[in-house]
Design an enzyme around this catalytic site. Structure first.
Site, PDB file in Angstrom:
ATOM      1  N   ASP A 254       0.851  -1.187   0.000  1.00 32.94           N
ATOM      2  CA  ASP A 254       0.000   0.000   0.000  1.00 32.94           C
ATOM      3  C   ASP A 254       0.890   1.241   0.000  1.00 32.94           C
ATOM      4  O   ASP A 254       2.064   1.184   0.374  1.00 32.94           O
ATOM      5  CB  ASP A 254      -0.935   0.011   1.217  1.00 32.94           C
ATOM      6  CG  ASP A 254      -0.180   0.121   2.534  1.00 32.94           C
ATOM      7  OD1 ASP A 254       0.789  -0.644   2.727  1.00 32.94           O
ATOM      8  OD2 ASP A 254      -0.545   0.964   3.375  1.00 32.94           O
TER       9      ASP A 254
ATOM     10  N   GLU B  64       0.103  -0.750   5.917  1.00 33.45           N
ATOM     11  CA  GLU B  64       1.204  -0.205   6.727  1.00 33.45           C
ATOM     12  C   GLU B  64       1.023   1.288   6.926  1.00 33.45           C
ATOM     13  O   GLU B  64       1.272   1.816   8.022  1.00 33.45           O
ATOM     14  CB  GLU B  64       2.540  -0.488   6.044  1.00 33.45           C
ATOM     15  CG  GLU B  64       3.758  -0.204   6.926  1.00 33.45           C
ATOM     16  CD  GLU B  64       4.226   1.241   6.918  1.00 33.45           C
ATOM     17  OE1 GLU B  64       5.003   1.624   7.822  1.00 33.45           O
ATOM     18  OE2 GLU B  64       3.821   2.002   6.008  1.00 33.45           O
TER      19      GLU B  64
END
Length: 372
Positions: free
Chosen positions: A71, A136
């Site tokens: 991500d 994250e």
């Protein structure tokens, strides 16, 4: 090494492919690409968990994980283009030996290097695991989910940035990083008309008394493998009052604390002020490498593949390594991103440093007898 040469077959092409996939709102497509490549290009056992994390494993013994995340934070205006159908894609640019684009440094470049290292390595006495997490950038959602599901490698190299810390052009090995605890002090009082303040209790005054307690606190400090790490505490927001002529009955203070392993500022002391409550809103754990031999082995691998002299260093912000270390994994961080490069509109990664990271990851996997 020329622009077309690579230390790992297909590393630069794979990096470009991953960086081109939008994954700031939904990382699914990037996860699909990682999973598909691992199934086609490696002999590992590949799986995708319910959170969207992608894993690949091979070998046997204690687990050494090469860890990343796919991500990214939202792109800046120069980093995204929209076609006639309204579909977004990321803008890529290449010059001076660097790839520019959202996620190139943080951290799809290192993910690609770890994927190639996983493919090429013949692990020595360990189970080699590749893991790419989701979420994250949202506080470690994927890592926390994986840990809750039982993900517990003995060792992990997390591919967040460690380049240009000890000196220009050097890829170092991070042995500790700060965490972040976000908290709030809520002061309550009793409102009254501002012309008769003695008939009420001013919540702003109570909040200011609590802020004075925070102001006098010493910053937390510790040492990890000889490296000093100093945290911080800062009041960053204050909000109270409803009108110029009303004594406020509520005031909220926001505190940003950068934590260090094993030490916290005693913020609960601020709640000793009458009418003040302290609550924690986010607590991203710090990281300290718990295994000297592992940290030294990764540093030795880093020394062997570059002309500079890498060092054990510390990192100022939280990563998924904090969650893994908190769960018992011996972690270090070693990756291509340079300090200050991530989350910018000009984010980029050096192809030369990606090649270097590939060689570090590959060497650590193939010489695990040094630590496992």
């Amino acid at each position: 090494m020329t622009e077309d040469e690579e230390s790992a077959d297909g590393l630069r092409t794979l990096t470009r492919d991953l960086v081109s996939i939008p994954s700031h709102e939904d990382p699914t497509a990037a996860g699909d690409a990682i999973e598909s490549w691992l199934r086609a290009e490696t002999d590992g056992t590949v799986e995708r968990d319910d959170h969207g994390n992608v894993f690949a494993r091979k070998g046997s013994g204690p687990t050494l994980a090469l860890v990343g995340h796919h991500d990214v934070v939202p792109p800046g205006e120069p980093q995204v283009t929209v076609d006639d159908d309204g579909d977004e894609s990321y803008v890529l640019d290449e010059h001076d030996g660097r790839l520019y684009g959202r996620g190139s440094a943080d951290m799809k470049g290192a993910v690609a290097a770890a994927m190639c290292a996983f493919r090429d390595a013949d692990p020595d006495g360990v189970e080699l695991c590749f893991a790419s997490f989701v979420g994250e950038e949202l506080g470690g959602i994927g890592a926390r989910g994986a840990i809750d599901d039982g993900f517990a490698p003995e060792f992990a190299v997390v591919g967040e940035g460690s380049t240009n810390y000890s000196g220009p052009g050097v890829t170092d090995v991070v042995v500790a990083h700060k965490g972040r605890r976000a908290s709030a002090l809520v002061a309550r009082g009793e409102s009254t008309h501002a012309s008769i303040p003695e008939e009420g209790v001013n919540a702003v005054y109570r909040a200011c008394d609590a802020v004075d307690v925070v102001r006098e606190m010493a910053f937390p400090e510790t040492t990890v493998l000889g490296e000093s790490l100093r945290g911080s505490v800062a009041v960053t927001e204050i909000d109270g009052g409803t009108a110029w002529n009303v004594v406020p009955d509520r005031c909220e203070v926001t505190i940003d604390e950068r934590t260090v392993p094993g030490e916290r500022a005693p913020l609960e002391q601020a709640a000793s002020i009458e009418g003040v409550e302290w609550t924690v809103e986010q607590d991203l754990p710090p990281m300290a490498c718990s295994d000297d031999d592992f940290a030294d082995a990764v540093l030795a691998a880093a020394q062997d593949v570059q002309t500079g002299t890498p060092e054990h260093v510390v990192k100022p912000h939280a990563t998924d390594a904090g969650w893994l270390a908190d769960a018992g994994t011996a972690c270090v961080i070693c990756g291509a991103a340079e300090s200050g490069e991530a989350h910018t509109d000009t984010e980029s990664v050096s192809y030369e440093v990606l090649d270097r990271c590939y060689r570090i990851y590959h060497a650590v996997a193939e010489d695990a007898s040094a630590f496992a």
